[in-house]
Design a protein around this motif. Structure first.
Motif, PDB file in Angstrom:
ATOM      1  N   ILE A 163       0.828  -1.205   0.000  1.00 16.40           N
ATOM      2  CA  ILE A 163       0.000   0.000   0.000  1.00 16.40           C
ATOM      3  C   ILE A 163       0.864   1.257   0.000  1.00 16.40           C
ATOM      4  O   ILE A 163       0.572   2.225  -0.714  1.00 16.40           O
ATOM      5  N   LEU A 164       1.936   1.251   0.783  1.00 16.38           N
ATOM      6  CA  LEU A 164       2.808   2.431   0.817  1.00 16.38           C
ATOM      7  C   LEU A 164       3.438   2.686  -0.553  1.00 16.38           C
ATOM      8  O   LEU A 164       3.568   3.835  -0.975  1.00 16.38           O
ATOM      9  N   ARG A 165       3.840   1.620  -1.237  1.00 16.79           N
ATOM     10  CA  ARG A 165       4.378   1.794  -2.605  1.00 16.79           C
ATOM     11  C   ARG A 165       3.302   2.317  -3.538  1.00 16.79           C
ATOM     12  O   ARG A 165       3.564   3.156  -4.406  1.00 16.79           O
ATOM     13  N   LEU A 166       2.083   1.827  -3.354  1.00 15.32           N
ATOM     14  CA  LEU A 166       0.978   2.199  -4.233  1.00 15.32           C
ATOM     15  C   LEU A 166       0.641   3.683  -4.151  1.00 15.32           C
ATOM     16  O   LEU A 166       0.365   4.326  -5.170  1.00 15.32           O
ATOM     17  N   VAL A 167       0.665   4.241  -2.946  1.00 17.99           N
ATOM     18  CA  VAL A 167       0.214   5.626  -2.751  1.00 17.99           C
ATOM     19  C   VAL A 167       1.359   6.624  -2.645  1.00 17.99           C
ATOM     20  O   VAL A 167       1.104   7.823  -2.498  1.00 17.99           O
ATOM     21  N   GLU A 168       2.604   6.164  -2.722  1.00 14.62           N
ATOM     22  CA  GLU A 168       3.737   7.084  -2.620  1.00 14.62           C
ATOM     23  C   GLU A 168       3.689   8.118  -3.746  1.00 14.62           C
ATOM     24  O   GLU A 168       3.681   7.790  -4.932  1.00 14.62           O
ATOM     25  N   LYS A 169       3.600   9.373  -3.379  1.00 14.57           N
ATOM     26  CA  LYS A 169       3.534  10.497  -4.314  1.00 14.57           C
ATOM     27  C   LYS A 169       2.317  10.436  -5.236  1.00 14.57           C
ATOM     28  O   LYS A 169       2.255  11.143  -6.246  1.00 14.57           O
ATOM     29  N   SER A 170       1.359   9.586  -4.900  1.00 15.34           N
ATOM     30  CA  SER A 170       0.155   9.470  -5.720  1.00 15.34           C
ATOM     31  C   SER A 170      -1.024   9.064  -4.836  1.00 15.34           C
ATOM     32  O   SER A 170      -1.349   7.882  -4.712  1.00 15.34           O
ATOM     33  N   PRO A 171      -1.657  10.027  -4.174  1.00 17.37           N
ATOM     34  CA  PRO A 171      -2.752   9.698  -3.260  1.00 17.37           C
ATOM     35  C   PRO A 171      -3.919   9.035  -3.970  1.00 17.37           C
ATOM     36  O   PRO A 171      -4.109   9.194  -5.180  1.00 17.37           O
ATOM     37  N   THR A 172      -4.694   8.302  -3.202  1.00 17.75           N
ATOM     38  CA  THR A 172      -5.893   7.686  -3.756  1.00 17.75           C
ATOM     39  C   THR A 172      -6.979   7.668  -2.688  1.00 17.75           C
ATOM     40  O   THR A 172      -6.769   8.115  -1.557  1.00 17.75           O
ATOM     41  N   THR A 173      -8.129   7.153  -3.050  1.00 17.43           N
ATOM     42  CA  THR A 173      -9.275   7.172  -2.149  1.00 17.43           C
ATOM     43  C   THR A 173      -9.396   5.869  -1.369  1.00 17.43           C
ATOM     44  O   THR A 173      -8.981   4.799  -1.821  1.00 17.43           O
ATOM     45  N   LEU A 174      -9.980   5.994  -0.194  1.00 20.23           N
ATOM     46  CA  LEU A 174     -10.335   4.845   0.632  1.00 20.23           C
ATOM     47  C   LEU A 174     -11.753   5.068   1.141  1.00 20.23           C
ATOM     48  O   LEU A 174     -12.039   6.102   1.748  1.00 20.23           O
ATOM     49  N   TYR A 175     -12.616   4.108   0.885  1.00 21.53           N
ATOM     50  CA  TYR A 175     -13.971   4.174   1.435  1.00 21.53           C
ATOM     51  C   TYR A 175     -14.139   3.065   2.465  1.00 21.53           C
ATOM     52  O   TYR A 175     -13.878   1.894   2.171  1.00 21.53           O
ATOM     53  N   ILE A 176     -14.560   3.440   3.669  1.00 26.75           N
ATOM     54  CA  ILE A 176     -14.793   2.467   4.732  1.00 26.75           C
ATOM     55  C   ILE A 176     -16.290   2.382   5.012  1.00 26.75           C
ATOM     56  O   ILE A 176     -16.947   3.400   5.239  1.00 26.75           O
ATOM     57  N   TYR A 177     -16.811   1.187   4.965  1.00 30.63           N
ATOM     58  CA  TYR A 177     -18.213   0.912   5.281  1.00 30.63           C
ATOM     59  C   TYR A 177     -18.273   0.252   6.657  1.00 30.63           C
ATOM     60  O   TYR A 177     -17.412  -0.577   6.961  1.00 30.63           O
ATOM     61  N   PRO A 178     -19.223   0.626   7.531  1.00 26.72           N
ATOM     62  CA  PRO A 178     -20.439   1.406   7.317  1.00 26.72           C
ATOM     63  C   PRO A 178     -20.303   2.838   7.820  1.00 26.72           C
ATOM     64  O   PRO A 178     -19.494   3.136   8.686  1.00 26.72           O
ATOM     65  N   GLU A 179     -21.145   3.720   7.281  1.00 29.03           N
ATOM     66  CA  GLU A 179     -21.250   5.080   7.770  1.00 29.03           C
ATOM     67  C   GLU A 179     -22.288   5.123   8.893  1.00 29.03           C
ATOM     68  O   GLU A 179     -22.998   4.139   9.152  1.00 29.03           O
ATOM     69  N   GLY A 180     -22.392   6.288   9.532  1.00 25.46           N
ATOM     70  CA  GLY A 180     -23.338   6.430  10.629  1.00 25.46           C
ATOM     71  C   GLY A 180     -24.765   6.105  10.216  1.00 25.46           C
ATOM     72  O   GLY A 180     -25.511   5.445  10.945  1.00 25.46           O
ATOM     73  N   ARG A 181     -25.173   6.550   9.028  1.00 26.63           N
ATOM     74  CA  ARG A 181     -26.548   6.314   8.552  1.00 26.63           C
ATOM     75  C   ARG A 181     -26.825   4.831   8.367  1.00 26.63           C
ATOM     76  O   ARG A 181     -27.935   4.349   8.622  1.00 26.63           O
ATOM     77  N   ASP A 182     -25.801   4.076   7.909  1.00 24.64           N
ATOM     78  CA  ASP A 182     -25.974   2.636   7.722  1.00 24.64           C
ATOM     79  C   ASP A 182     -26.145   1.935   9.064  1.00 24.64           C
ATOM     80  O   ASP A 182     -27.000   1.051   9.214  1.00 24.64           O
ATOM     81  N   ILE A 183     -25.327   2.338  10.034  1.00 20.54           N
ATOM     82  CA  ILE A 183     -25.383   1.727  11.359  1.00 20.54           C
ATOM     83  C   ILE A 183     -26.744   1.965  12.002  1.00 20.54           C
ATOM     84  O   ILE A 183     -27.365   1.038  12.537  1.00 20.54           O
ATOM     85  N   ASP A 184     -27.215   3.205  11.941  1.00 23.59           N
ATOM     86  CA  ASP A 184     -28.511   3.533  12.533  1.00 23.59           C
ATOM     87  C   ASP A 184     -29.649   2.771  11.849  1.00 23.59           C
ATOM     88  O   ASP A 184     -30.575   2.287  12.513  1.00 23.59           O
ATOM     89  N   ALA A 185     -29.572   2.651  10.530  1.00 21.16           N
ATOM     90  CA  ALA A 185     -30.634   1.960   9.787  1.00 21.16           C
ATOM     91  C   ALA A 185     -30.678   0.477  10.125  1.00 21.16           C
ATOM     92  O   ALA A 185     -31.760  -0.100  10.317  1.00 21.16           O
ATOM     93  N   VAL A 186     -29.504  -0.150  10.217  1.00 22.50           N
ATOM     94  CA  VAL A 186     -29.450  -1.578  10.559  1.00 22.50           C
ATOM     95  C   VAL A 186     -29.928  -1.785  11.991  1.00 22.50           C
ATOM     96  O   VAL A 186     -30.670  -2.737  12.284  1.00 22.50           O
ATOM     97  N   ALA A 187     -29.522  -0.897  12.899  1.00 21.64           N
ATOM     98  CA  ALA A 187     -29.958  -1.013  14.296  1.00 21.64           C
ATOM     99  C   ALA A 187     -31.475  -0.918  14.411  1.00 21.64           C
ATOM    100  O   ALA A 187     -32.104  -1.660  15.182  1.00 21.64           O
TER     101      ALA A 187
END
Length: 316
Positions: free
Chosen positions: A234-258
């Motif tokens: 991962i460090l080689r992948l993003v060195e001098k070239s940032p990229t996106t990371l999406y982490i699931y779940p968000e607050g809305r997802d957690i509240d909806a499942v609950a």
């Protein structure tokens, strides 16, 4: 008879389209990647991929990201499973690797701790030690000395590189929380060694010594953690070239499942997603928003007795 056959054929076509899912046939996901979409081991859930691709494509359009790869994480899956994803569509690369989740805390006023396998609690409060789902972009790296360890019979300094994340929305305080990614390892200090020639020595010429503890796939203090091999990749992948990371779940997802669990409704039947094995283990997830949890953490910190820093014994 012919009319019935036409209706039957149309019904089969409709069912086939529904089975394949709009996330693959109608959203532009290439066929090779669609083969990795699902809720099984080593697969990425449709909603996680949809949001991860959307975030990446948006940042590419805005020329904020030029990296040919993007990343995602499904924090509803068990620890140790392939729940962290590296996706390079141009090269047709899909990798699912393990990643740690936030351990949380068990305070007298609030218990927001997580088990080793499954996350029940999530928060964006500083000091919560919890994972926060949402949008991130990788930023710069910082390398820090953690202590000396014995490797191949020699005392060797161990340094760990930390990849910072910048967030948006619920994750906007990622820097305040010191949220990022790093190798799932730390040095458990045991004693201090006299080594005045070391660039890491203190004013008295001592350095901390200990043993390496690997917690790959386990719990962290809220950061995303990987194995040594994955970290280097991962460090080689993003060195001098940032990229996106999406982490699931968000607050809305957690509240909806609950809410669905509380109503004894089918989570998938309500159009929601949570890993079924972990949902059985945790019962129902909980999102602790910063506005609710931060005051609790701040009061707990103020209640802690002041103590002098503990001095390591000298190694014998």
């Amino acid at each position: 008879m012919r009319r019935r056959m036409r209706i039957f054929a149309a019904l089969i076509l409709t069912l086939s389209s529904a089975a394949s899912g709009p996330s693959t046939a109608q959203s532009g996901i290439p066929g090779w990647l669609a083969a990795h979409v699902g809720t099984g081991e080593g697969q990425i859930a449709p909603v996680v991929l949809e949001r991860a691709r959307g975030l990446y494509q948006e940042r590419v359009r805005r020329r904020e990201v030029r990296n040919p790869c993007y990343m995602a994480m499904d924090a509803t899956k068990p620890g140790g499973s392939g729940r962290y994803y590296i996706i390079c569509e141009q090269q047709q690369v899909f990798r699912a690797v393990s990643s740690g989740h936030g351990n949380g805390r068990k305070l007298q006023k609030a218990n927001f701790s997580n088990g080793r396998q499954c996350s029940r609690n999530f928060s964006n409060a500083e000091g919560s030690n919890l994972t926060m789902g949402g949008e991130y972009v990788t930023a710069e790296t910082r390398t820090s000395f953690k202590g000396y360890v014995r490797q191949s019979g020699k005392l060797t300094p161990f340094q760990r590189t930390f990849l910072l994340f910048d967030g948006r929305g619920e994750t906007a305080n990622a820097r305040e929380r010191a949220i990022g990614g790093h190798q799932a390892v730390f040095v458990k200090w045991q004693c201090r060694v006299k080594m005045p020639g070391s660039p890491f020595a203190d004013d008295e010429g001592y350095v901390p010594y200990g043993t390496l503890v690997d917690y790959t796939g386990g719990r962290s203090n809220g950061c995303t953690t990987w194995s040594g091999e994955t970290t280097r990749e991962i460090l080689r992948l993003v060195e001098k070239s940032p990229t996106t990371l999406y982490i699931y779940p968000e607050g809305r997802d957690i509240d909806a499942v609950a809410k669905a669990v509380k109503a004894r409704a089918s989570v998938s039947g309500a159009g929601l997603y949570w890993n079924s094995a972990c949902l059985r283990e945790i019962g129902a997830p909980r999102f602790w928003p910063k506005r609710q949890l931060q005051p609790v953490i701040n009061r707990w910190r103020r209640s802690l007795p002041k103590s002098e820093p503990r001095e390591l014994p000298i190694c014998q």
